[in-house]
Design a protein around this motif. Structure first.
Motif, PDB file in Angstrom:
ATOM      1  N   LYS A   1       1.052  -1.313  -0.481  1.00 42.55           N
ATOM      2  CA  LYS A   1      -0.434   0.574   0.506  1.00 42.55           C
ATOM      3  C   LYS A   1       1.027   1.025   0.033  1.00 42.55           C
ATOM      4  O   LYS A   1       0.520   2.470  -0.642  1.00 42.55           O
ATOM      5  CB  LYS A   1      -1.049  -0.239   1.090  1.00 42.55           C
ATOM      6  N   GLN A   2       2.555   0.798   0.262  1.00 41.49           N
ATOM      7  CA  GLN A   2       2.732   2.047   0.617  1.00 41.49           C
ATOM      8  C   GLN A   2       3.704   1.941  -1.560  1.00 41.49           C
ATOM      9  O   GLN A   2       4.450   1.594  -2.174  1.00 41.49           O
ATOM     10  CB  GLN A   2       3.994   2.079   1.416  1.00 41.49           C
ATOM     11  N   SER A   3       4.141   3.517  -1.521  1.00 46.86           N
ATOM     12  CA  SER A   3       4.709   3.897  -2.733  1.00 46.86           C
ATOM     13  C   SER A   3       5.743   3.912  -2.355  1.00 46.86           C
ATOM     14  O   SER A   3       6.043   5.849  -2.965  1.00 46.86           O
ATOM     15  CB  SER A   3       3.558   3.984  -3.729  1.00 46.86           C
ATOM     16  N   ASP A   4       6.532   3.817  -1.671  1.00 44.92           N
ATOM     17  CA  ASP A   4       8.281   4.739  -1.508  1.00 44.92           C
ATOM     18  C   ASP A   4       8.950   3.887  -1.649  1.00 44.92           C
ATOM     19  O   ASP A   4       9.507   2.806  -1.465  1.00 44.92           O
ATOM     20  CB  ASP A   4       8.410   5.896   0.224  1.00 44.92           C
ATOM     21  N   SER A   5      10.834   4.384  -0.961  1.00 41.24           N
ATOM     22  CA  SER A   5      11.908   3.459  -1.292  1.00 41.24           C
ATOM     23  C   SER A   5      12.014   2.453  -0.092  1.00 41.24           C
ATOM     24  O   SER A   5      12.731   1.562  -0.157  1.00 41.24           O
ATOM     25  CB  SER A   5      13.393   3.899  -1.570  1.00 41.24           C
ATOM     26  N   ASN A   6      11.463   2.681   1.265  1.00 39.90           N
ATOM     27  CA  ASN A   6      12.056   2.164   2.055  1.00 39.90           C
ATOM     28  C   ASN A   6      10.499   1.000   1.851  1.00 39.90           C
ATOM     29  O   ASN A   6      10.918  -0.183   2.811  1.00 39.90           O
ATOM     30  CB  ASN A   6      10.627   2.854   3.709  1.00 39.90           C
ATOM     31  N   ALA A   7       9.859   0.671   1.396  1.00 42.74           N
ATOM     32  CA  ALA A   7       9.299  -0.615   1.018  1.00 42.74           C
ATOM     33  C   ALA A   7      10.164  -1.331   0.250  1.00 42.74           C
ATOM     34  O   ALA A   7      10.166  -2.305   0.577  1.00 42.74           O
ATOM     35  CB  ALA A   7       7.923  -0.047   0.082  1.00 42.74           C
ATOM     36  N   THR A   8      10.320  -1.041  -1.327  1.00 39.38           N
ATOM     37  CA  THR A   8      12.053  -2.266  -1.669  1.00 39.38           C
ATOM     38  C   THR A   8      12.937  -1.873  -1.021  1.00 39.38           C
ATOM     39  O   THR A   8      12.850  -3.377  -0.637  1.00 39.38           O
ATOM     40  CB  THR A   8      12.020  -1.112  -3.241  1.00 39.38           C
ATOM     41  N   LYS A   9      13.419  -1.419  -0.155  1.00 35.97           N
ATOM     42  CA  LYS A   9      14.479  -1.678   0.691  1.00 35.97           C
ATOM     43  C   LYS A   9      13.579  -2.697   1.958  1.00 35.97           C
ATOM     44  O   LYS A   9      14.916  -3.469   1.673  1.00 35.97           O
ATOM     45  CB  LYS A   9      14.673  -0.025   1.647  1.00 35.97           C
ATOM     46  N   SER A  10      12.569  -2.302   2.699  1.00 35.57           N
ATOM     47  CA  SER A  10      12.369  -3.997   3.090  1.00 35.57           C
ATOM     48  C   SER A  10      11.881  -4.859   2.678  1.00 35.57           C
ATOM     49  O   SER A  10      12.478  -5.929   3.105  1.00 35.57           O
ATOM     50  CB  SER A  10      11.017  -2.568   4.057  1.00 35.57           C
ATOM     51  N   LEU A  11      11.710  -5.294   1.255  1.00 33.92           N
ATOM     52  CA  LEU A  11      11.507  -6.417   0.977  1.00 33.92           C
ATOM     53  C   LEU A  11      12.573  -7.322   0.386  1.00 33.92           C
ATOM     54  O   LEU A  11      13.388  -8.063   0.614  1.00 33.92           O
ATOM     55  CB  LEU A  11      10.572  -6.090  -0.746  1.00 33.92           C
ATOM     56  N   ASN A  12      13.587  -6.074  -0.138  1.00 29.16           N
ATOM     57  CA  ASN A  12      14.705  -6.844  -0.199  1.00 29.16           C
ATOM     58  C   ASN A  12      15.951  -7.015   0.633  1.00 29.16           C
ATOM     59  O   ASN A  12      16.696  -8.065   0.613  1.00 29.16           O
ATOM     60  CB  ASN A  12      16.247  -5.263  -1.050  1.00 29.16           C
ATOM     61  N   HIS A  13      15.480  -6.990   2.058  1.00 27.69           N
ATOM     62  CA  HIS A  13      16.080  -7.214   2.955  1.00 27.69           C
ATOM     63  C   HIS A  13      15.215  -8.251   3.584  1.00 27.69           C
ATOM     64  O   HIS A  13      16.074  -8.741   3.854  1.00 27.69           O
ATOM     65  CB  HIS A  13      15.890  -5.805   4.116  1.00 27.69           C
ATOM     66  N   TRP A  14      14.251  -8.770   3.369  1.00 29.03           N
ATOM     67  CA  TRP A  14      13.651  -9.831   3.607  1.00 29.03           C
ATOM     68  C   TRP A  14      14.309 -10.517   2.841  1.00 29.03           C
ATOM     69  O   TRP A  14      14.247 -11.786   3.068  1.00 29.03           O
ATOM     70  CB  TRP A  14      11.996  -9.685   3.506  1.00 29.03           C
ATOM     71  N   LEU A  15      15.033 -10.878   1.089  1.00 28.47           N
ATOM     72  CA  LEU A  15      15.469 -11.745   0.377  1.00 28.47           C
ATOM     73  C   LEU A  15      17.471 -12.195   0.672  1.00 28.47           C
ATOM     74  O   LEU A  15      17.650 -13.156   1.151  1.00 28.47           O
ATOM     75  CB  LEU A  15      15.723 -11.114  -0.699  1.00 28.47           C
ATOM     76  N   VAL A  16      17.644 -11.884   1.974  1.00 28.30           N
ATOM     77  CA  VAL A  16      18.673 -11.831   2.543  1.00 28.30           C
ATOM     78  C   VAL A  16      18.708 -11.802   3.901  1.00 28.30           C
ATOM     79  O   VAL A  16      19.584 -12.614   4.586  1.00 28.30           O
ATOM     80  CB  VAL A  16      19.426 -10.521   1.787  1.00 28.30           C
ATOM     81  N   ASP A  17      17.508 -11.198   4.491  1.00 29.94           N
ATOM     82  CA  ASP A  17      17.505 -11.261   6.297  1.00 29.94           C
ATOM     83  C   ASP A  17      17.393 -13.475   6.425  1.00 29.94           C
ATOM     84  O   ASP A  17      17.149 -13.923   6.550  1.00 29.94           O
ATOM     85  CB  ASP A  17      16.198 -10.785   6.937  1.00 29.94           C
ATOM     86  N   VAL A  18      18.429 -14.056   7.550  1.00 32.51           N
ATOM     87  CA  VAL A  18      19.232 -14.406   7.331  1.00 32.51           C
ATOM     88  C   VAL A  18      17.990 -15.857   8.476  1.00 32.51           C
ATOM     89  O   VAL A  18      18.136 -16.929   9.109  1.00 32.51           O
ATOM     90  CB  VAL A  18      20.881 -14.778   8.616  1.00 32.51           C
ATOM     91  N   ASP A  19      17.479 -14.677   9.044  1.00 30.78           N
ATOM     92  CA  ASP A  19      16.476 -14.778  10.259  1.00 30.78           C
ATOM     93  C   ASP A  19      15.369 -15.796   9.541  1.00 30.78           C
ATOM     94  O   ASP A  19      14.434 -16.600   9.944  1.00 30.78           O
ATOM     95  CB  ASP A  19      15.724 -14.032  10.918  1.00 30.78           C
ATOM     96  N   LEU A  20      15.231 -15.628   7.521  1.00 32.40           N
ATOM     97  CA  LEU A  20      14.239 -15.946   7.133  1.00 32.40           C
ATOM     98  C   LEU A  20      14.648 -17.437   6.196  1.00 32.40           C
ATOM     99  O   LEU A  20      14.257 -17.896   5.013  1.00 32.40           O
ATOM    100  CB  LEU A  20      13.365 -14.725   6.412  1.00 32.40           C
ATOM    101  N   GLN A  21      15.730 -17.389   6.139  1.00 35.17           N
ATOM    102  CA  GLN A  21      16.813 -18.391   5.617  1.00 35.17           C
ATOM    103  C   GLN A  21      15.645 -19.748   4.857  1.00 35.17           C
ATOM    104  O   GLN A  21      16.012 -20.196   4.482  1.00 35.17           O
ATOM    105  CB  GLN A  21      17.912 -18.273   5.568  1.00 35.17           C
ATOM    106  N   SER A  22      14.814 -19.730   7.102  1.00 31.62           N
ATOM    107  CA  SER A  22      15.212 -21.632   6.630  1.00 31.62           C
ATOM    108  C   SER A  22      13.580 -21.510   5.748  1.00 31.62           C
ATOM    109  O   SER A  22      13.047 -22.647   5.384  1.00 31.62           O
ATOM    110  CB  SER A  22      15.010 -21.971   8.605  1.00 31.62           C
ATOM    111  N   VAL A  23      12.842 -20.631   5.266  1.00 39.89           N
ATOM    112  CA  VAL A  23      11.520 -20.917   4.541  1.00 39.89           C
ATOM    113  C   VAL A  23      11.508 -20.076   3.163  1.00 39.89           C
ATOM    114  O   VAL A  23      11.148 -20.004   2.422  1.00 39.89           O
ATOM    115  CB  VAL A  23      10.634 -20.271   5.478  1.00 39.89           C
TER     116      VAL A  23
END
Length: 186
Positions: free
Chosen positions: A133-155
């Motif tokens: 629902k947001q359309s700013d650079s923070n949204a993209t930064k957050s989602l890019n972080h999800w792709l590298v966050d080690v906490d999420l690697q098992s899924v």
């Protein structure tokens, strides 16, 4: 963990960031949090619950952290929009902690791990909806972080996903596909 929440704040309001700073200051009261851990008691205010959940994360008490987030979101569902990602990370790490080191399947452990991952997926899906629902650079930064966050690697990582059931693997792959599409649209 806490610094990540500020760095990738999903465009949250200044008030929410100030709340996070206040909560980090409350984390300094480790005697109180250790007492909660040892007695099984829980904090009574939402701010204390968040600070305690973050303390549990730092202490690698992921199941307890997840339970605190669940209780807080049950009492006040609107808190989920700003803290769903943090809660999901705790739930995913709790699911990994349930697995035995020798990788021997235990039906009870598998069921508990699956429930944690299911809860995490639900939280992440709602967090993704909020971000979209947001359309700013923070949204993209957050989602890019999800792709590298080690906490999420098992899924997220293919080799880890292959350890899940077919249905669960499909759900997670579908979710990560949506995340990648959202990043590509920005």
């Amino acid at each position: 963990y806490y610094q990540r929440a500020l760095k990738f704040d999903n465009g949250q309001s200044t008030a929410l960031i100030e709340q996070k700073i206040a909560m980090s200051q409350m984390m300094a009261d480790s005697d109180t949090w250790d007492r909660f851990l040892s007695t099984g008691d829980s904090p009574t205010t939402p701010k204390q619950q968040v600070a305690f959940a973050r303390y549990c994360y730092e202490k690698k008490e992921f199941q307890r952290a997840t339970e605190e987030y669940q209780a807080m979101f049950f009492a006040n569902p609107s808190d989920e929009s700003g803290l769903g990602y943090d809660a999901a990370c705790c739930a995913i790490l709790a699911s990994v902690a349930q697995e035995s080191p020798d990788h021997e399947p235990n039906p009870m452990t598998i069921e508990v791990s699956t429930k944690f991952r299911s809860q995490a997926l639900s939280w992440l899906q709602r967090q993704l909806e909020t971000i979209l629902k947001q359309s700013d650079s923070n949204a993209t930064k957050s989602l890019n972080h999800w792709l590298v966050d080690v906490d999420l690697q098992s899924v997220r990582d293919e080799s880890k996903l292959n350890l899940l059931s077919d249905d669960e693997r499909k759900e997670w792959k579908s979710f990560w596909s949506k995340v990648r599409k959202a990043i590509a649209m920005e």
